[in-house]
Design an enzyme around this catalytic site. Structure first.
Site: not given
Length: 404
Positions: A161, A299, A310, A328, A333, A393
């Protein structure tokens, strides 16, 4: 080595909100819940998803483009738009001095899933010879290069991502080293595919709320992300070259940082050490102090664990509490496209002096007290520098420092 500021002279986008940067920017500014397109892939019940609405030759002309995997189609649309805005005419440029960098997390997942179905139903003879040209993860970059006569460096970045953000950072570096005079950077993914959605649902990453407001970044009641798809592209040039062409200036890429957690296949480091290091590297690259940052585009996936990690690192790195948003909430996403989409929207924020709201988030996680998350409606602000963060990831982290 050639130096100089890397400026963005063109941008393009396709998301679940529509075709073009203007459509997506409008939806994000309004904090709009997206409707009007199919919201569930087959065989994934009770999971809200946000695919891109179908489009035809009026949006993507060209022989054979209708049969490409969506991740390639989305990239072509975004790049076409970015080049048009930049004023470049690929028919007359020196393609040897032009590069393309595409970030993608999945490649042609839909094409491969469909081919597997045909294989099971009809045997090997039923499988198309076009499976690999339509699904290999580097084929977005390859197809962009073919379409526009780009014969310089071609790179495909795979950082889950964070892929789209890393692609922009790599593109900036190609300019800085003198390898290219113009670089097209793009993030793309087409992950609204049953097997992809089912995999995320099985691991508990997707929101369990089957509702239009299911994506709620940093909210106290968040439960997971909403799967979406799309692409965003930018054209990068050195400032002096853009000025010579009298090209538009949409903003600048001042710095980037990339790190790896080396902690867990899918979970970020619990103290956000890797992501924090990426932010600090990006600031050092831009020769800025954390207190120079006026805005953070997070993010913000809407997953309980990731948002908490985060949010804490944002509070830690930016004690002056700049306004934060997470796109998002509206867009879901889009995986490998997300970092590029959010970078372009961050540039729009800088240009407009507006921080969009984090859609659907009504009550911020009490463990993230102090996070100045913009909610409810957009906020006007004096913006010069912003940071956009992307996490993926495999422990992939990328931060971009963007300027006016």
């Amino acid at each position: 080595m050639r130096t100089g500021t890397a400026v963005v002279t063109g941008a393009g986008m396709v998301t679940a909100a529509g075709i073009g940067v203007d459509e997506t920017w409008k939806a994000v500014r309004e904090g709009r819940s997206l409707t009007g397109v199919p919201d569930r892939p087959a065989d994934v019940p009770e999971r809200h998803c946000l695919p891109v609405a179908p489009f035809g030759k009026d949006v993507l002309p060209g022989r054979g483009t209708a049969h490409l995997d969506p991740f390639i189609r989305y990239a072509l649309v975004a790049v076409d738009q970015a080049l048009a805005e930049s004023g470049h005419d690929p028919r007359s440029w020196d393609g040897r001095r032009v590069g393309v960098v595409v970030g993608c997390g999945l490649g042609g997942a839909g094409t491969m899933a469909a081919a597997q179905g045909r294989l099971l139903d009809g045997g090997a003879a039923a499988v198309s010879p076009y499976v690999h040209p339509r699904s290999l993860i580097n084929m977005a970059a390859g197809t962009v290069a073919i379409r526009h006569g780009i014969t310089g460096p071609s790179h495909t970045v795979v950082a889950a991502c964070a892929s789209g953000a890393v692609a922009i950072g790599v593109a900036r570096d190609l300019l800085r080293t003198g390898a290219c005079d113009t670089v097209v950077a793009c993030g793309t993914d087409a992950g609204v595919v049953p097997v992809v959605a089912a995999g995320f649902a099985a691991m508990g990453a997707l929101s369990d709320a089957d509702a239009l407001d299911a994506s709620r970044p940093f909210a106290a009641d968040r439960s997971g992300f909403v799967l979406s798809e799309g692409a965003a592209a930018v054209v990068l040039e050195r400032e002096e070259d853009a000025r010579r062409r009298d090209a538009p200036r949409l903003g600048s890429v001042l710095g980037h940082g990339c790190t790896t957690d080396a902690h867990h296949p899918v979970q970020p480091h619990p103290d956000g050490a890797g992501a924090e290091a990426a932010v600090r590297e990006a600031l050092a690259d831009a020769r800025l102090d954390a207190r120079d940052v006026d805005h953070v585009n997070a993010h913000g996936t809407s997953t309980p664990y990731n948002d908490r990690v985060e949010g804490r690192l944002i509070n830690r790195v930016f004690p002056h509490r700049p306004p934060v948003t997470a796109n998002k909430g509206v867009l879901g996403h889009s995986l490998g496209a997300a970092g590029a989409v959010e970078a372009v929207l961050t540039l729009r924020s800088l240009g407009a002096g507006v921080v969009p709201p984090t859609a659907h988030t009504r009550s911020v996680d009490p463990e993230l007290s102090g996070l100045d998350l913009v909610t409810g409606r957009e906020r006007a602000a004096d913006l010069r520098y912003a940071v956009s963060t992307s996490l993926g990831f495999g422990g992939a982290n990328c931060a971009l420092v963007l300027g006016t």
